[in-house]
Write a protein that holds these residues in place. Structure first.
Motif, mmCIF file in Angstrom:
data_model
loop_
_atom_site.group_PDB
_atom_site.id
_atom_site.type_symbol
_atom_site.label_atom_id
_atom_site.label_comp_id
_atom_site.label_asym_id
_atom_site.label_seq_id
_atom_site.Cartn_x
_atom_site.Cartn_y
_atom_site.Cartn_z
ATOM 1 N N GLN A 1 0.739 -1.567 -8.826
ATOM 2 C CA GLN A 1 -0.205 -2.688 -8.739
ATOM 3 C C GLN A 1 0.494 -3.947 -8.199
ATOM 4 O OE1 GLN A 1 -3.516 -2.927 -9.355
ATOM 5 N NE2 GLN A 1 -3.502 -0.696 -9.524
ATOM 6 N N ALA A 2 1.719 -4.140 -8.669
ATOM 7 C CA ALA A 2 2.467 -5.325 -8.224
ATOM 8 C C ALA A 2 2.750 -5.248 -6.728
ATOM 9 C CB ALA A 2 3.775 -5.438 -9.001
ATOM 10 N N MET A 3 3.136 -4.062 -6.248
ATOM 11 C CA MET A 3 3.439 -3.916 -4.824
ATOM 12 C C MET A 3 2.185 -4.137 -3.989
ATOM 13 S SD MET A 3 6.605 -3.510 -4.908
ATOM 14 C CE MET A 3 6.933 -3.270 -3.180
ATOM 15 N N TYR A 4 1.077 -3.601 -4.475
ATOM 16 C CA TYR A 4 -0.191 -3.835 -3.784
ATOM 17 C C TYR A 4 -0.475 -5.351 -3.754
ATOM 18 C CZ TYR A 4 -5.200 -3.991 -2.874
ATOM 19 O OH TYR A 4 -6.430 -4.298 -2.336
ATOM 20 N N GLY A 5 -0.265 -5.977 -4.905
ATOM 21 C CA GLY A 5 -0.523 -7.423 -5.005
ATOM 22 C C GLY A 5 0.364 -8.226 -4.065
ATOM 23 N N TYR A 6 1.628 -7.836 -3.944
ATOM 24 C CA TYR A 6 2.520 -8.577 -3.037
ATOM 25 C C TYR A 6 2.050 -8.439 -1.587
ATOM 26 C CZ TYR A 6 5.823 -9.141 -6.895
ATOM 27 O OH TYR A 6 6.412 -9.481 -8.080
ATOM 28 N N GLY A 7 1.584 -7.228 -1.248
ATOM 29 C CA GLY A 7 1.055 -7.018 0.097
ATOM 30 C C GLY A 7 -0.149 -7.909 0.363
ATOM 31 N N VAL A 8 -1.070 -7.924 -0.604
ATOM 32 C CA VAL A 8 -2.254 -8.776 -0.454
ATOM 33 C C VAL A 8 -1.817 -10.237 -0.364
ATOM 34 C CG1 VAL A 8 -4.395 -9.551 -1.534
ATOM 35 C CG2 VAL A 8 -3.705 -7.168 -1.773
ATOM 36 N N ASP B 1 4.138 6.190 -2.670
ATOM 37 C CA ASP B 1 2.964 5.505 -3.234
ATOM 38 C C ASP B 1 3.164 3.992 -3.281
ATOM 39 O OD1 ASP B 1 4.904 5.819 -5.173
ATOM 40 O OD2 ASP B 1 3.462 5.880 -6.819
ATOM 41 N N LEU B 2 4.415 3.568 -3.474
ATOM 42 C CA LEU B 2 4.667 2.119 -3.479
ATOM 43 C C LEU B 2 4.476 1.541 -2.081
ATOM 44 C CD1 LEU B 2 7.841 1.666 -5.745
ATOM 45 C CD2 LEU B 2 5.425 1.589 -6.379
ATOM 46 N N LEU B 3 5.013 2.267 -1.115
ATOM 47 C CA LEU B 3 4.915 1.792 0.269
ATOM 48 C C LEU B 3 3.457 1.737 0.716
ATOM 49 C CD1 LEU B 3 7.131 1.010 2.259
ATOM 50 C CD2 LEU B 3 6.901 3.249 3.288
ATOM 51 N N LEU B 4 2.723 2.791 0.377
ATOM 52 C CA LEU B 4 1.317 2.806 0.779
ATOM 53 C C LEU B 4 0.519 1.731 0.052
ATOM 54 C CD1 LEU B 4 0.703 6.656 1.002
ATOM 55 C CD2 LEU B 4 0.816 5.006 2.884
ATOM 56 N N ALA B 5 0.882 1.513 -1.202
ATOM 57 C CA ALA B 5 0.188 0.460 -1.950
ATOM 58 C C ALA B 5 0.408 -0.895 -1.281
ATOM 59 C CB ALA B 5 0.694 0.427 -3.397
ATOM 60 N N GLU B 6 1.659 -1.141 -0.879
ATOM 61 C CA GLU B 6 1.957 -2.420 -0.236
ATOM 62 C C GLU B 6 1.213 -2.536 1.100
ATOM 63 O OE1 GLU B 6 5.859 -5.168 0.048
ATOM 64 O OE2 GLU B 6 6.055 -3.239 1.034
ATOM 65 N N LEU B 7 1.204 -1.434 1.829
ATOM 66 C CA LEU B 7 0.539 -1.428 3.125
ATOM 67 C C LEU B 7 -0.964 -1.681 2.972
ATOM 68 C CD1 LEU B 7 1.481 -1.014 5.993
ATOM 69 C CD2 LEU B 7 1.012 1.416 5.779
ATOM 70 N N ARG B 8 -1.552 -1.037 1.992
ATOM 71 C CA ARG B 8 -2.989 -1.276 1.742
ATOM 72 C C ARG B 8 -3.220 -2.736 1.382
ATOM 73 N NH1 ARG B 8 -4.793 0.790 -2.637
ATOM 74 N NH2 ARG B 8 -2.978 1.977 -3.292
ATOM 75 N N GLY B 9 -2.284 -3.265 0.623
ATOM 76 C CA GLY B 9 -2.396 -4.686 0.262
ATOM 77 C C GLY B 9 -2.340 -5.581 1.488
ATOM 78 N N CYS B 10 -1.436 -5.247 2.412
ATOM 79 C CA CYS B 10 -1.312 -6.054 3.638
ATOM 80 C C CYS B 10 -2.635 -6.079 4.390
ATOM 81 C CB CYS B 10 -0.228 -5.490 4.540
ATOM 82 S SG CYS B 10 1.417 -5.576 3.829
#
Lengths: 399, 419
Positions: free
Chosen positions: A314-321, A368-377
């Protein structure tokens, strides 16, 4: 296996370290005269670190990188002590939301700060219980602690409230899940001697590395920025790369920043659809407006990273966003350099890692972390517009 | 000579009368249509009306170009102030307070750019430059130089000013007058000090044509100064000009072509700024400034000599005033001992050793004050930090470590860790 986190003074190294059962290695922060000077990973065998091995590792780290920046800092601060220049007055602000167990530990650390008469502001953001207020009241019996309730949701709204309510020249911000070192505040304040310095950040080390999620957080998104003091300005650093400056868990701002560059953007950071990026965007604005930010590793704080994998994702997704939301805001301000920064982020950081992660290479950020960040971006720009719309509606409803 | 105003408040006999001399500012930003650059003193006079200094009197004067000092000057202390600066209410009192009785010194005030101000790149660059300039002066180890007076906010006891010969009215440019005075003051051993509380604000914004015009002017002034003061010969003095590469030769050899090119490139700066291409903007901006400086340098003196960046001396000038004397000090006996020796000998430069190992050099700097002990630590903390750290490591491994008395935990550490 977990990693032990150690805090060692290199002038008083122990003969050996024991009692580290359950850990296969240790991350040691090395201090020289109380000032962080380097770090080293050490192997742990049967819960023990061998003394000779420890001394050899410390010697090589200090000889390689630790001595020069430390020496420069030592002589400079030695000279500064002779000038008798006084530190600016400061307030410490902790913005929190329903995390009394974290806040209690943070407050205990703040009670151990050198007492220069600083006030501690607890900004309670949209609380669902009275627990934070009770903690603040209890702490107020020992030190000057003031409790503020901020009902507009969002970390940046809480930060703005702290800037408005503070009566001092500087406001230092700590996250509730951080544990500042006793010398943290003074170290931050020393850097405000130049009139163009609006923001100062410090070294944030992991408080614990007990879970796999915490280990990975430290690997892929660590808060520390090294052991040399760095002055950032737009002549030498692109404002779009403001993440290099530091993190909101350990930062201080001149209160006049409100007048010079405006408040934190309350459409950004936790508690809003953008989830993060509030500190990033503010640092970026500091540089773009011709002011400076300083990273000083002497301002040490310890941060408790996310413990579970789900929290980390969730944090990685959040950083991407957050980062793409912050760049969107900068772009709306006319900061066209973010286009280059965003492309660079994708080209150099995400795209090379993605195929390796998909193939399951070890040592690469987990897929999954990388994809989460990418989705966030991808979601970042839309999240920013959604957050702004939400803010406007809230204001309209209030009126 | 025109006398702008005389203000008298409640007289207190223990405060000396002060004459404030309004100067034509060498670094004045553009002032729009009013075009009030120079010693009209609108903002300065307004600011001086608000002074909290309880006075033997503040006399405000504007000198003519032909005067070393207006004949009607009555103050015991002269405060020189750019007419475009707006002094803070405590400005005069801070200048007076910074003069120790009988010290005979030059006190430099703080000419501070307004914050927040315009955010165009030129204004930001100029603001940062001036803030860095004064920040450096606030550091304990700052080595003062004659061009620290360029902010046009400084004060001198009248007796000292007259003894040094005042401004030279034969110099046409007010900036040249101020800087020439600074060179002579330092050569005479007059200490410079900085008083940050003697602050005056700059209201106006900088614009590119002003900056380039000032650079060109500075080039001309540097030639004049170099002709008068031997030690300054053959050295570009403006910040950054020494880093000019081919621009200097091209600008001086083909002035017409480079003038045209420079004029044509100016609009490109605005495009780069709009696109926020800061790196490219800075490179072009620096090149244009270098060009302007060297064109000024060429127009200021003898072309053949200028082409080789050497200025011939005028007869009877102070060619030997800054004959540099460099000494050698070993840090063997500790920093305090080294500092004492610098205070005693006041050399122009120093080579630093640790035992047999050379750490580095604080070089002789033409136009700067001789070294004092206080300069040592700041030099070691900045440009010499790396070599010092290396020397400490080598020395602790090879040398007679027991003789070292540097109060440095690093040294102890290195000794502890030595195999």
């Amino acid at each position: 296996m977990a990693t032990a986190v150690l805090d060692l003074d290199v002038r008083h190294l122990p003969a050996g370290l024991h009692g580290l059962q359950g850990r296969d290695r240790a991350l040691a922060l090395l201090r020289l005269g109380g000032v962080p000077a380097g770090e080293v990973y050490l192997p742990v065998v049967d819960g023990t670190i061998d003394g000779a091995q420890l001394r050899a590792a410390v010697a090589s780290v200090m000889a390689a990188a630790g001595s020069e920046p430390w020496l420069a800092g030592y002589l400079a601060s030695d000279a500064a002590r002779h000038t008798g220049a006084s530190l600016p007055s400061a307030t410490v602000a902790v913005c929190t939301r329903d995390r009394p167990e974290y806040l209690q530990r943070c407050l205990q650390a703040l009670m151990r700060l050198e007492d220069d008469g600083q006030e501690i502001l607890i900004v309670d953001n949209c609380p669902s219980s009275d627990a934070t207020r009770q903690l603040a009241l209890a702490a107020a019996e020992q030190r000057s602690v003031r409790y503020l309730r901020e009902d507009r949701p969002g970390l940046n709204a809480a930060r703005n409230r702290a800037l408005q309510e503070a009566r001092t020249e500087v406001v230092a911000f700590s996250d509730d899940d951080a544990v500042p070192d006793p010398g943290w505040l003074r170290a931050l304040l020393r850097n405000f001697d130049h009139p163009l310095v609006l923001a100062v950040t410090g070294l944030t080390m992991p408080l614990e590395l007990e879970t796999e999620a915490q280990e990975w957080f430290e690997r892929v998104s660590r808060f520390g920025r090294g052991f040399s003091r760095i002055v950032f300005d737009s002549a030498t650093h692109n404002p779009a790369h403001a993440g290099l400056i530091g993190t909101g868990a350990n930062m201080a701002f001149r209160r006049s920043a409100l007048d010079f560059i405006g408040p934190f953007d309350d459409a950004l950071d936790s508690g809003t659809p953008t989830r993060a990026g509030g500190d990033y965007e503010m640092f970026s604005r500091v540089l773009a407006s011709g002011y400076r930010a300083v990273y000083d590793p002497a301002a040490l704080s310890w941060h408790c990273h996310r413990r579970t994998w789900d929290e980390l994702r969730q944090a990685m997704y959040g950083y991407g966003v957050g980062i793409f939301a912050a760049w969107t805001r900068s772009l709306l301000d006319g900061e066209l350099s973010v286009l280059r920064a965003a492309c660079g982020w994708m080209w150099y950081r995400q795209f090379p890692a993605l195929p390796l992660a998909l193939l399951g290479h070890s040592g690469i950020t987990p897929r999954d972390l990388l994809l989460a960040e990418l989705r966030g971006c991808m979601a970042g720009p839309w999240a920013y517009f959604a957050s702004r719309r939400q803010r406007r509606l809230t204001r309209a409803c209030r009126l | 000579m025109s006398q702008a105003a005389t203000y008298r408040a409640d007289n207190r006999m223990d405060t000396p009368p002060v004459s404030v001399i309004l100067l034509a500012n060498p670094h004045a930003p553009r002032r729009g249509r009013r075009g009030a650059r120079g010693a009209r003193g609108g903002e300065a006079v307004e600011g001086l009306r608000r002074q909290r200094y309880s006075l033997g009197g503040i006399q405000v004067l504007t000198p003519l170009p032909s005067e070393s000092l207006p004949v009607s000057t009555t103050g015991e202390l002269l405060v020189f102030l750019d007419g475009d600066l707006d002094p803070m209410p405590t400005f005069v009192a801070a200048h007076v307070g910074a003069h120790s009785p009988g010290a005979g010194q030059v006190v430099i005030g703080y000419s501070v750019p307004r914050r927040p101000g315009p955010t165009d790149f030129v204004s930001l660059e100029r603001r940062a430059w001036w803030e860095d300039h004064f920040y450096a002066m606030r550091q304990r180890g700052h080595r003062f130089a004659y061009d620290d007076l360029a902010g046009s906010n400084f004060s001198v006891p009248t007796v000292l000013f007259r003894r040094l010969g005042g401004f030279d009215p034969t110099l046409a440019d007010p900036l040249a007058q101020v800087l020439d005075f600074g060179v002579r003051a330092l050569a005479a051993g007059v200490p410079f000090v900085h008083a940050a509380r003697a602050a005056a604000y700059r209201r106006a914004a900088w614009q590119l044509p002003d900056v380039l015009a000032q650079d060109r002017r500075r080039g001309r002034v540097d030639v004049v100064l170099a002709q008068r003061h031997g030690a300054l010969r053959g050295r570009p003095l403006i910040a950054g000009a020494s880093g000019c590469g081919g621009e200097s030769t091209i600008s001086t050899e083909w002035p017409l072509a480079t003038d045209t090119l420079a004029l044509g490139l100016r609009p490109l700066l605005a495009c780069l700024e709009r696109l926020r291409l800061r790196g490219a903007w800075q490179r072009l901006y620096a090149a244009l400034r270098c060009h302007a400086y060297w064109r000024g340098w060429r127009s200021g003196g003898d072309p053949p000599g200028i082409a080789h960046r050497q200025v011939p001396a005028l007869s009877g000038t102070t060619g030997g005033a800054f004959a540099p004397r460099t000494i050698e000090i070993s840090l063997h006996h500790g920093l305090a001992a080294a500092e004492r020796r610098l205070d005693e000998e006041r050399p122009a430069g120093v080579r630093l050793r640790l035992g047999q190992q050379l750490i580095g050099e604080i070089p002789a700097r033409p136009g700067a004050e001789p070294l004092r002990g206080v300069h040592l630590r700041s030099a070691l903390a900045t440009e010499l930090a790396g070599p010092l750290a290396q020397a400490l490591q080598r020395h602790s491994l090879d040398g007679p470590a027991g003789q070292l008395q540097l109060h440095s935990p690093l040294l102890s550490l290195l000794q502890d860790l030595a195999p």
